[in-house]
Motif scaffolding. Sequence first.
Motif, PDB file in Angstrom:
ATOM      1  N   ASP A  46       0.822  -1.206   0.000  1.00  0.00           N
ATOM      2  CA  ASP A  46       0.000   0.000   0.000  1.00  0.00           C
ATOM      3  C   ASP A  46       0.857   1.258   0.000  1.00  0.00           C
TER       4      ASP A  46
ATOM      5  N   GLU B  32      -4.651   6.939  -2.613  1.00  0.00           N
ATOM      6  CA  GLU B  32      -4.322   5.651  -2.014  1.00  0.00           C
ATOM      7  C   GLU B  32      -4.360   4.580  -3.099  1.00  0.00           C
TER       8      GLU B  32
ATOM      9  N   TRP C 113      -6.407   0.798  -0.724  1.00  0.00           N
ATOM     10  CA  TRP C 113      -5.408  -0.015  -0.035  1.00  0.00           C
ATOM     11  C   TRP C 113      -5.912  -1.431   0.171  1.00  0.00           C
TER      12      TRP C 113
END
Length: 90
Positions: free
Chosen positions: A53, A61, A83
């Motif tokens: 991540d 993200e 993520w």
Amino acid sequence: MKRIYDSVKRAPGYPQGFKSVRNGTKKVNIEGKALLHELRKVEAGHWKKVYKDGFDSEGNEISLHYFESPSGKVFNVKTKSGWSVSRKKE
């Protein structure tokens, strides 16, 4: 089999400006026996499925998904939105 790269940063799927997050990496055993057999033809040892991540260059993200050999060679690097390992504290 698709091309194997010397590192995740050298793979064409690696996003420019990627910044990983602390405790945002998870490595798991590969369940697909046929895939594992093919990967071990490239390099013997314990290949892992990796979830990493982080943020892209715009602050979004994202999560990188790929297979990694003991020496760091990678296969099938993909970028997913959101993520896969880290969770925000609410």
